[in-house]
Design a protein around this motif. Sequence first.
Motif, short mmCIF file in Angstrom:
data_model
loop_
_atom_site.label_atom_id
_atom_site.label_comp_id
_atom_site.label_asym_id
_atom_site.label_seq_id
_atom_site.Cartn_x
_atom_site.Cartn_y
_atom_site.Cartn_z
N ALA A 25 33.57 0.65 54.43
CA ALA A 25 34.72 0.09 53.95
C ALA A 25 35.57 -0.42 54.81
O ALA A 25 35.98 0.07 55.87
N PRO A 26 35.95 -1.60 54.53
CA PRO A 26 36.74 -2.55 55.58
C PRO A 26 38.44 -1.79 55.57
O PRO A 26 38.93 -1.13 54.51
N GLY A 27 38.87 -1.81 56.77
CA GLY A 27 40.25 -1.13 56.93
C GLY A 27 40.29 0.38 56.67
O GLY A 27 39.11 0.93 56.76
N MET A 28 41.24 0.87 57.10
CA MET A 28 41.38 2.38 56.98
C MET A 28 41.94 3.13 55.94
O MET A 28 42.03 4.16 55.84
N ALA A 29 42.12 2.32 54.57
CA ALA A 29 42.63 2.77 53.41
C ALA A 29 41.80 3.88 52.86
O ALA A 29 41.98 4.90 52.28
N VAL A 82 31.37 13.09 53.89
CA VAL A 82 31.29 11.76 54.07
C VAL A 82 31.83 11.13 55.40
O VAL A 82 32.99 11.64 55.99
N THR A 83 31.12 10.11 55.80
CA THR A 83 31.61 9.57 56.93
C THR A 83 31.95 8.16 56.53
O THR A 83 31.38 7.25 55.87
N VAL A 84 33.36 7.61 57.15
CA VAL A 84 33.67 6.48 56.70
C VAL A 84 33.67 5.55 57.89
O VAL A 84 34.01 5.96 59.23
N VAL A 85 32.94 4.30 57.78
CA VAL A 85 32.75 3.30 58.86
C VAL A 85 33.19 1.96 58.41
O VAL A 85 33.31 1.54 57.18
N ALA A 86 33.58 1.09 59.18
CA ALA A 86 34.24 -0.26 58.92
C ALA A 86 33.09 -1.17 59.37
O ALA A 86 32.39 -1.02 60.38
N LYS A 96 39.72 -2.98 45.37
CA LYS A 96 39.53 -2.93 46.82
C LYS A 96 40.60 -2.10 47.65
O LYS A 96 41.93 -2.57 47.27
N PRO A 97 40.32 -1.27 48.59
CA PRO A 97 41.30 -0.71 49.34
C PRO A 97 42.12 -1.79 50.44
O PRO A 97 41.52 -2.57 50.57
#
Length: 128
Positions: free
Chosen positions: A80-84, A96-100, A125-126
């Motif tokens: 996911a782009p951004g930190m939202a 869950v691992t969130v990566v940009a 979209k976030p």
Amino acid sequence: MALRETRVVSPDRCARRQIARNLIAGTLLKLGPIARKATGVISGIGIDYRAARRATDVALAGDPARLYEALRGGRFVLVAPGMAAHGIIAPWADRVTVVAPADPSTPTCSSVPTHTSPGPATGPKPAS
């Protein structure tokens, strides 16, 4: 009664079968498509899931540098782009691992440790 129904196979006959099997398998594995399929099945990469397609390897911003490297941890990965997205997945942060993505135009998508993806996420979209 059981002994009468059991056939005893001579060691010579077993050896001939093993030689024939090894010769046929060795010959087939020299053919490119068969070798690739066998390698994929043995490694797990070639396993197909009807409901999902294999996720493409995406360049990521930061470490790890590639999606496939992030999946090696055995956790679900959200690209996911951004930190939202960090706030959205807070209840599942232990799984869950969130990566940009390196390219901000990459759509938000999820991937499971088997490297399959249900496709781009639907919905809003976030915020970036």
